[in-house]
Design a protein around this motif. Structure first.
Motif, PDB file in Angstrom:
ATOM      1  N   GLU A   1       0.823  -1.212   0.000  1.00  0.00           N
ATOM      2  CA  GLU A   1       0.000   0.000   0.000  1.00  0.00           C
ATOM      3  C   GLU A   1       0.857   1.261   0.000  1.00  0.00           C
ATOM      4  O   GLU A   1       0.471   2.279  -0.556  1.00  0.00           O
ATOM      5  CB  GLU A   1      -0.931   0.028   1.226  1.00  0.00           C
ATOM      6  N   ASN A   2       2.012   1.213   0.666  1.00  0.00           N
ATOM      7  CA  ASN A   2       2.882   2.384   0.774  1.00  0.00           C
ATOM      8  C   ASN A   2       4.116   2.196  -0.100  1.00  0.00           C
ATOM      9  O   ASN A   2       5.204   1.906   0.383  1.00  0.00           O
ATOM     10  CB  ASN A   2       3.281   2.605   2.242  1.00  0.00           C
ATOM     11  N   TYR A   3       3.932   2.370  -1.389  1.00  0.00           N
ATOM     12  CA  TYR A   3       4.989   2.160  -2.374  1.00  0.00           C
ATOM     13  C   TYR A   3       5.505   3.488  -2.951  1.00  0.00           C
ATOM     14  O   TYR A   3       6.415   3.496  -3.774  1.00  0.00           O
ATOM     15  CB  TYR A   3       4.456   1.313  -3.545  1.00  0.00           C
ATOM     16  N   GLN A   4       4.956   4.607  -2.505  1.00  0.00           N
ATOM     17  CA  GLN A   4       5.257   5.905  -3.113  1.00  0.00           C
ATOM     18  C   GLN A   4       6.736   6.291  -2.998  1.00  0.00           C
ATOM     19  O   GLN A   4       7.198   7.148  -3.746  1.00  0.00           O
ATOM     20  CB  GLN A   4       4.373   6.999  -2.505  1.00  0.00           C
ATOM     21  N   TRP A   5       7.476   5.693  -2.098  1.00  0.00           N
ATOM     22  CA  TRP A   5       8.904   5.983  -1.942  1.00  0.00           C
ATOM     23  C   TRP A   5       9.731   5.450  -3.115  1.00  0.00           C
ATOM     24  O   TRP A   5      10.855   5.873  -3.324  1.00  0.00           O
ATOM     25  CB  TRP A   5       9.437   5.416  -0.624  1.00  0.00           C
ATOM     26  N   ARG A   6       9.134   4.570  -3.900  1.00  0.00           N
ATOM     27  CA  ARG A   6       9.839   3.971  -5.036  1.00  0.00           C
ATOM     28  C   ARG A   6       9.719   4.872  -6.257  1.00  0.00           C
ATOM     29  O   ARG A   6       8.627   5.128  -6.748  1.00  0.00           O
ATOM     30  CB  ARG A   6       9.288   2.587  -5.336  1.00  0.00           C
ATOM     31  N   SER A   7      10.826   5.344  -6.762  1.00  0.00           N
ATOM     32  CA  SER A   7      10.819   6.288  -7.881  1.00  0.00           C
ATOM     33  C   SER A   7      10.485   5.645  -9.215  1.00  0.00           C
ATOM     34  O   SER A   7      10.204   6.348 -10.184  1.00  0.00           O
ATOM     35  CB  SER A   7      12.180   6.991  -7.982  1.00  0.00           C
ATOM     36  N   ASP A   8      10.487   4.318  -9.282  1.00  0.00           N
ATOM     37  CA  ASP A   8      10.244   3.626 -10.552  1.00  0.00           C
ATOM     38  C   ASP A   8       8.816   3.117 -10.709  1.00  0.00           C
ATOM     39  O   ASP A   8       8.452   2.607 -11.757  1.00  0.00           O
ATOM     40  CB  ASP A   8      11.216   2.454 -10.698  1.00  0.00           C
ATOM     41  N   ILE A   9       7.989   3.261  -9.687  1.00  0.00           N
ATOM     42  CA  ILE A   9       6.646   2.669  -9.680  1.00  0.00           C
ATOM     43  C   ILE A   9       5.581   3.763  -9.650  1.00  0.00           C
ATOM     44  O   ILE A   9       5.655   4.696  -8.856  1.00  0.00           O
ATOM     45  CB  ILE A   9       6.464   1.755  -8.437  1.00  0.00           C
ATOM     46  N   SER A  10       4.560   3.604 -10.495  1.00  0.00           N
ATOM     47  CA  SER A  10       3.447   4.555 -10.480  1.00  0.00           C
ATOM     48  C   SER A  10       2.285   4.048  -9.640  1.00  0.00           C
ATOM     49  O   SER A  10       1.555   4.833  -9.045  1.00  0.00           O
ATOM     50  CB  SER A  10       2.956   4.854 -11.897  1.00  0.00           C
ATOM     51  N   LYS A  11       2.115   2.712  -9.597  1.00  0.00           N
ATOM     52  CA  LYS A  11       1.067   2.152  -8.747  1.00  0.00           C
ATOM     53  C   LYS A  11       1.294   0.656  -8.553  1.00  0.00           C
ATOM     54  O   LYS A  11       2.013   0.014  -9.322  1.00  0.00           O
ATOM     55  CB  LYS A  11      -0.332   2.415  -9.300  1.00  0.00           C
ATOM     56  N   VAL A  12       0.645   0.146  -7.496  1.00  0.00           N
ATOM     57  CA  VAL A  12       0.653  -1.288  -7.202  1.00  0.00           C
ATOM     58  C   VAL A  12      -0.796  -1.717  -7.070  1.00  0.00           C
ATOM     59  O   VAL A  12      -1.567  -1.098  -6.333  1.00  0.00           O
ATOM     60  CB  VAL A  12       1.429  -1.614  -5.906  1.00  0.00           C
ATOM     61  N   GLU A  13      -1.151  -2.752  -7.790  1.00  0.00           N
ATOM     62  CA  GLU A  13      -2.507  -3.301  -7.738  1.00  0.00           C
ATOM     63  C   GLU A  13      -2.440  -4.659  -7.039  1.00  0.00           C
ATOM     64  O   GLU A  13      -1.778  -5.576  -7.527  1.00  0.00           O
ATOM     65  CB  GLU A  13      -3.039  -3.461  -9.157  1.00  0.00           C
ATOM     66  N   VAL A  14      -3.103  -4.768  -5.894  1.00  0.00           N
ATOM     67  CA  VAL A  14      -3.137  -6.030  -5.160  1.00  0.00           C
ATOM     68  C   VAL A  14      -4.280  -6.871  -5.720  1.00  0.00           C
ATOM     69  O   VAL A  14      -5.438  -6.447  -5.703  1.00  0.00           O
ATOM     70  CB  VAL A  14      -3.318  -5.789  -3.646  1.00  0.00           C
ATOM     71  N   LEU A  15      -3.951  -8.053  -6.229  1.00  0.00           N
ATOM     72  CA  LEU A  15      -4.955  -8.937  -6.818  1.00  0.00           C
ATOM     73  C   LEU A  15      -5.589  -9.853  -5.775  1.00  0.00           C
ATOM     74  O   LEU A  15      -6.789 -10.094  -5.796  1.00  0.00           O
ATOM     75  CB  LEU A  15      -4.328  -9.777  -7.929  1.00  0.00           C
ATOM     76  N   ASN A  16      -4.760 -10.375  -4.879  1.00  0.00           N
ATOM     77  CA  ASN A  16      -5.229 -11.242  -3.787  1.00  0.00           C
ATOM     78  C   ASN A  16      -4.110 -11.348  -2.759  1.00  0.00           C
ATOM     79  O   ASN A  16      -3.154 -10.585  -2.820  1.00  0.00           O
ATOM     80  CB  ASN A  16      -5.664 -12.626  -4.326  1.00  0.00           C
ATOM     81  N   GLU A  17      -4.210 -12.297  -1.839  1.00  0.00           N
ATOM     82  CA  GLU A  17      -3.222 -12.400  -0.759  1.00  0.00           C
ATOM     83  C   GLU A  17      -1.812 -12.706  -1.254  1.00  0.00           C
ATOM     84  O   GLU A  17      -0.840 -12.389  -0.570  1.00  0.00           O
ATOM     85  CB  GLU A  17      -3.632 -13.481   0.244  1.00  0.00           C
ATOM     86  N   THR A  18      -1.689 -13.331  -2.406  1.00  0.00           N
ATOM     87  CA  THR A  18      -0.365 -13.738  -2.873  1.00  0.00           C
ATOM     88  C   THR A  18       0.054 -13.115  -4.206  1.00  0.00           C
ATOM     89  O   THR A  18       1.163 -13.361  -4.660  1.00  0.00           O
ATOM     90  CB  THR A  18      -0.269 -15.270  -3.017  1.00  0.00           C
ATOM     91  N   GLN A  19      -0.801 -12.316  -4.822  1.00  0.00           N
ATOM     92  CA  GLN A  19      -0.439 -11.732  -6.114  1.00  0.00           C
ATOM     93  C   GLN A  19      -0.670 -10.229  -6.144  1.00  0.00           C
ATOM     94  O   GLN A  19      -1.661  -9.729  -5.600  1.00  0.00           O
ATOM     95  CB  GLN A  19      -1.239 -12.366  -7.247  1.00  0.00           C
ATOM     96  N   PHE A  20       0.266  -9.547  -6.812  1.00  0.00           N
ATOM     97  CA  PHE A  20       0.126  -8.113  -7.025  1.00  0.00           C
ATOM     98  C   PHE A  20       0.802  -7.745  -8.340  1.00  0.00           C
ATOM     99  O   PHE A  20       1.609  -8.509  -8.876  1.00  0.00           O
ATOM    100  CB  PHE A  20       0.702  -7.308  -5.852  1.00  0.00           C
ATOM    101  N   VAL A  21       0.450  -6.583  -8.856  1.00  0.00           N
ATOM    102  CA  VAL A  21       1.014  -6.085 -10.107  1.00  0.00           C
ATOM    103  C   VAL A  21       1.619  -4.717  -9.837  1.00  0.00           C
ATOM    104  O   VAL A  21       0.968  -3.846  -9.254  1.00  0.00           O
ATOM    105  CB  VAL A  21      -0.061  -5.968 -11.221  1.00  0.00           C
TER     106      VAL A  21
END
Length: 130
Positions: free
Chosen positions: A25-45
């Protein structure tokens, strides 16, 4: 196949480092990522700033010790292993990526790309942890 490992030591307790690295949820510190989509407990994009998607499947979680996942996009597939250790209030990380390029033309560049990405990640993490 290309394997690249980065290690770093932070003047922060292991809980702070673990929570920062593993938070989806808190990925904003990463300069290479625009967003993270959580698909389920074990997968994300993860989406790059250009909108390029990489799918991650978490394969192992041992809180404050080890986090692993498989990753895949149209250009590569591989496995990432993060090992966390603590001593005297400091935290050491060792992150290893084992990646296979899907396109023949990309194979010579994979290791250099991984090393650059890992260097950027550690730099961003240092800033995020203060």
């Amino acid at each position: 196949m290309a394997i690249s490992t980065v290690t770093a030591v932070f003047e922060k307790d292991i809980e702070a480092v673990w929570n920062t690295v593993t938070s989806l949820e808190n990925y904003q510190w990463r300069s290479d990522i625009s967003k993270v989509e959580v698909l389920n407990e074990t997968q994300f994009v993860e989406y790059t700033k250009d909108g390029y998607a990489t799918t991650f499947t978490i394969t192992k979680t041992k809180p404050q010790e080890r986090w692993e996942f498989d990753m895949e996009n149209t250009n590569m597939k591989g496995h990432w292993t993060g090992v966390f250790s603590s001593q005297d209030g400091q935290t050491k990380i060792e992150f290893t990526e084992d990646v296979t390029a899907k396109k023949l033309i990309m194979k010579p560049f994979v290791k250099g790309y991984l090393e650059k990405q890992q260097e950027q990640y550690v730099s961003n993490l240092r800033k995020a942890l203060g």
